[in-house]
Design an enzyme around this catalytic site. Structure first.
Site, PDB file in Angstrom:
ATOM      1  N   TYR A  30      -1.632  -1.205  10.842  1.00  0.00           N
ATOM      2  CA  TYR A  30      -1.587  -1.877   9.613  1.00  0.00           C
ATOM      3  C   TYR A  30      -0.545  -1.517   8.838  1.00  0.00           C
ATOM      4  O   TYR A  30      -0.045  -2.143   7.977  1.00  0.00           O
ATOM      5  CB  TYR A  30      -2.846  -1.146   8.870  1.00  0.00           C
ATOM      6  CG  TYR A  30      -3.142  -1.365   7.469  1.00  0.00           C
ATOM      7  CD1 TYR A  30      -3.349  -2.537   6.989  1.00  0.00           C
ATOM      8  CD2 TYR A  30      -2.953  -0.344   6.540  1.00  0.00           C
ATOM      9  CE1 TYR A  30      -3.777  -2.824   5.407  1.00  0.00           C
ATOM     10  CE2 TYR A  30      -3.016  -0.522   5.139  1.00  0.00           C
ATOM     11  CZ  TYR A  30      -3.525  -1.559   4.555  1.00  0.00           C
ATOM     12  OH  TYR A  30      -3.565  -1.910   3.177  1.00  0.00           O
ATOM     13  N   SER A  34       0.745  -1.125   0.067  1.00  0.00           N
ATOM     14  CA  SER A  34       0.051   0.107   0.090  1.00  0.00           C
ATOM     15  C   SER A  34       0.818   1.172   0.119  1.00  0.00           C
ATOM     16  O   SER A  34       2.140   1.292   0.456  1.00  0.00           O
ATOM     17  CB  SER A  34      -0.954  -0.164   1.350  1.00  0.00           C
ATOM     18  OG  SER A  34      -1.414   1.241   1.398  1.00  0.00           O
TER      19      SER A  34
HETATM   20  N1  LIG Z   1      -8.732  -0.915  -0.529  1.00  0.00           N
HETATM   21  C1  LIG Z   1      -7.658  -0.040  -0.717  1.00  0.00           C
HETATM   22  O1  LIG Z   1      -7.894   1.185  -0.590  1.00  0.00           O
HETATM   23  C2  LIG Z   1      -6.343  -0.537  -0.304  1.00  0.00           C
HETATM   24  C3  LIG Z   1      -5.247   0.359  -0.681  1.00  0.00           C
HETATM   25  C4  LIG Z   1      -3.966  -0.332  -0.534  1.00  0.00           C
HETATM   26  C5  LIG Z   1      -3.753  -1.298  -0.529  1.00  0.00           C
HETATM   27  N2  LIG Z   1      -4.858  -2.440  -0.208  1.00  0.00           N
HETATM   28  C6  LIG Z   1      -4.422  -4.011   0.016  1.00  0.00           C
HETATM   29  O2  LIG Z   1      -4.992  -4.663  -1.013  1.00  0.00           O
HETATM   30  C7  LIG Z   1      -5.330  -5.873  -0.667  1.00  0.00           C
HETATM   31  C8  LIG Z   1      -6.837  -6.423  -1.128  1.00  0.00           C
HETATM   32  O3  LIG Z   1      -7.566  -5.658  -0.243  1.00  0.00           O
HETATM   33  P1  LIG Z   1      -9.048  -4.963  -0.738  1.00  0.00           P
HETATM   34  O4  LIG Z   1      -8.999  -3.461  -0.995  1.00  0.00           O
HETATM   35  O5  LIG Z   1      -9.525  -5.752  -2.108  1.00  0.00           O
HETATM   36  O6  LIG Z   1     -10.111  -5.436   0.371  1.00  0.00           O
HETATM   37  P2  LIG Z   1     -11.113  -6.459   0.651  1.00  0.00           P
HETATM   38  O7  LIG Z   1     -12.166  -5.987  -0.283  1.00  0.00           O
HETATM   39  O8  LIG Z   1     -11.628  -6.586   1.993  1.00  0.00           O
HETATM   40  O9  LIG Z   1     -10.461  -7.836   0.252  1.00  0.00           O
HETATM   41  C9  LIG Z   1      -9.662  -8.581   1.151  1.00  0.00           C
HETATM   42  C10 LIG Z   1      -9.474 -10.024   0.537  1.00  0.00           C
HETATM   43  O10 LIG Z   1      -8.552 -10.436   1.230  1.00  0.00           O
HETATM   44  C11 LIG Z   1      -9.165 -11.714   2.038  1.00  0.00           C
HETATM   45  N3  LIG Z   1      -8.809 -12.053   3.113  1.00  0.00           N
HETATM   46  C12 LIG Z   1      -8.962 -11.375   4.189  1.00  0.00           C
HETATM   47  N4  LIG Z   1      -8.380 -11.962   5.200  1.00  0.00           N
HETATM   48  C13 LIG Z   1      -8.217 -13.141   5.060  1.00  0.00           C
HETATM   49  C14 LIG Z   1      -7.726 -14.262   5.561  1.00  0.00           C
HETATM   50  N5  LIG Z   1      -7.433 -14.380   6.944  1.00  0.00           N
HETATM   51  N6  LIG Z   1      -7.525 -15.487   4.932  1.00  0.00           N
HETATM   52  C15 LIG Z   1      -7.711 -15.375   3.485  1.00  0.00           C
HETATM   53  N7  LIG Z   1      -8.005 -14.316   2.848  1.00  0.00           N
HETATM   54  C16 LIG Z   1      -8.479 -13.174   3.540  1.00  0.00           C
HETATM   55  C17 LIG Z   1     -10.802 -11.559   1.778  1.00  0.00           C
HETATM   56  O11 LIG Z   1     -11.313 -12.833   1.870  1.00  0.00           O
HETATM   57  P3  LIG Z   1     -12.247 -13.232   2.676  1.00  0.00           P
HETATM   58  O12 LIG Z   1     -12.923 -12.659   3.652  1.00  0.00           O
HETATM   59  O13 LIG Z   1     -13.144 -14.222   2.018  1.00  0.00           O
HETATM   60  O14 LIG Z   1     -11.035 -14.310   3.546  1.00  0.00           O
HETATM   61  C18 LIG Z   1     -10.861 -10.544   0.396  1.00  0.00           C
HETATM   62  O15 LIG Z   1     -10.955 -11.599  -0.703  1.00  0.00           O
HETATM   63  C19 LIG Z   1      -4.862  -5.867   0.849  1.00  0.00           C
HETATM   64  O16 LIG Z   1      -3.681  -6.600   1.147  1.00  0.00           O
HETATM   65  C20 LIG Z   1      -5.004  -4.578   1.318  1.00  0.00           C
HETATM   66  O17 LIG Z   1      -4.180  -4.283   2.152  1.00  0.00           O
HETATM   67  C21 LIG Z   1      -6.126  -1.729  -0.431  1.00  0.00           C
END
Ligand SMILES: NC(=O)c1ccc[n+]([C@@H]2O[C@H](COP(=O)([O-])OP(=O)(O)OC[C@H]3O[C@@H](n4cnc5c(N)ncnc54)[C@H](OP(=O)(O)O)[C@@H]3O)[C@@H](O)[C@H]2O)c1
Length: 295
Positions: free
Chosen positions: A168, A155
């Site tokens: 985080y 991130s």
């Molecule tokens: N959204 C943002 O603004 C943003 C910005 C920068 C970086 N990121 C990063 O991007 C990545 C994806 O995030 P996102 O924004 O797409 O969030 P999201 O919509 O909450 O998706 C998170 C994904 O991770 C999975 N997950 C969570 N806990 C898990 C576990 N214990 N085991 C296996 N899978 C797990 C969830 O699936 P289940 O709940 O089905 O397990 C879901 O598929 C993350 O690493 C986040 O830190 C996000």
């Protein structure tokens, strides 16, 4: 900021068709978007997450739309044995793992002096130790097959601190540290390690983040992000380009790049801005705590 693209890469200019790609956190958001971008390239996919129904929905959609072979493996990536088993099963099924995308992640809100350490440990298991275990297994398989690419989704707040998000931020700093070292170590094995640093992206991330703010825990499941953010599909497409080019570190928008540049080159100014963001975010959670006590 310097251009970190390397001139030559095993996959550069070539197609990813038929490559085996494991994507964690593929049940929604950025992971599902990366999976679709890889499906468009003709990859064979292994999708992992905990929510079986949503994982199956994504898999069915990708097979219907792109015709790819897609295997789903329900996995809690925060459990080391499940993280290792994911890679083993993927390799058993397809005979290789060419690409591992460590995307699964969870957020945590709370001031450093108040964070419950059990919450923080959980977030480290998912955001750091799980990806580390998957990476170790994938390297073993990739070495046998002559190389591959590991993508770690960090991130922009893996590059600078996020007020009330220090826990985080720490997980993403840790992931970045391990990624940089691994990239140098694995060069001789023809394994690229790519760090993706998205900024605010329009997903359910905030709703699924842990709240470790005393008095505001009941707001778990609500949206707390500071804006809407970009579409996850943009992150997905950019990730595929980064894999093909073997890039070291990737920002998605110019704004993200400018933020990180400011944090690195003008730290005093950036710190001053962070104090204002802290006040704003603190008020947000305090207001939430007050709202609930008056209900
Ligand atoms: N959204 C943002 O603004 C943003 C910005 C920068 C970086 N990121 C990063 O991007 C990545 C994806 O995030 P996102 O924004 O797409 O969030 P999201 O919509 O909450 O998706 C998170 C994904 O991770 C999975 N997950 C969570 N806990 C898990 C576990 N214990 N085991 C296996 N899978 C797990 C969830 O699936 P289940 O709940 O089905 O397990 C879901 O598929 C993350 O690493 C986040 O830190 C996000």
């Amino acid at each position: 900021m310097t251009d970190n693209r390397r001139p030559a890469h095993r996959l550069e200019g070539s197609s990813l068709k038929g490559k085996v790609a494991v994507v964690t956190g593929a049940s929604r958001g950025i992971g599902a978007a990366i999976a679709e971008a890889l499906a468009e390239e003709g990859c064979r996919l292994v999708l992992a997450a905990r929510s079986v129904d949503r994982l199956e929905e994504v898999a069915a959609y990708l097979t219907r739309r792109h015709g790819n072979a897609v295997l789903t493996i329900p996995t809690d990536i925060g459990d080391e044995s499940q993280a290792r088993n994911l890679i083993e099963r993927a390799a058993d099924q397809f005979g290789a793992v060419d690409i591992l995308v460590n995307n699964a992640g969870v957020g945590i809100y709370g001031a450093v002096d108040e964070l419950r350490l059990d919450d923080l440990r959980h977030v480290f298991e998912v955001n750091f130790f799980g990806p580390m275990a998957a990476m170790q297994e994938a390297v073993r398989v990739m070495r046998q097959n002559g190389g591959g690419t590991i993508v770690n989704v960090s991130s922009i707040v893996g590059k600078f601190p996020q007020p009330l998000g220090g826990g985080y931020t720490a997980t993403k700093f840790a992931l970045q540290g391990a990624s940089g070292a691994a990239r140098a170590e694995l060069k001789r094995d023809n394994i690229d390690v790519v760090l993706i640093c998205p900024g605010l992206t329009d997903t359910e991330f905030s709703e699924h983040s842990r709240i470790s703010v005393p008095g505001a825990e009941h707001r778990q499941g609500e949206r707390h992000s500071l804006g809407q953010g970009i579409e996850p599909e943009r992150v997905g497409r950019r990730t595929v380009t980064a894999i093909k080019r073997g890039e070291r570190e990737v920002y998605i928008t110019l704004f993200d790049r400018a933020l990180v540049w400011t944090a690195v080159h003008l730290p005093a100014l950036f710190h001053w801005a962070l104090i204002y963001v802290t006040r704003y975010r603190r008020r947000l959670f305090e207001a939430e705590a007050e709202d609930s006590s008056s209900q």
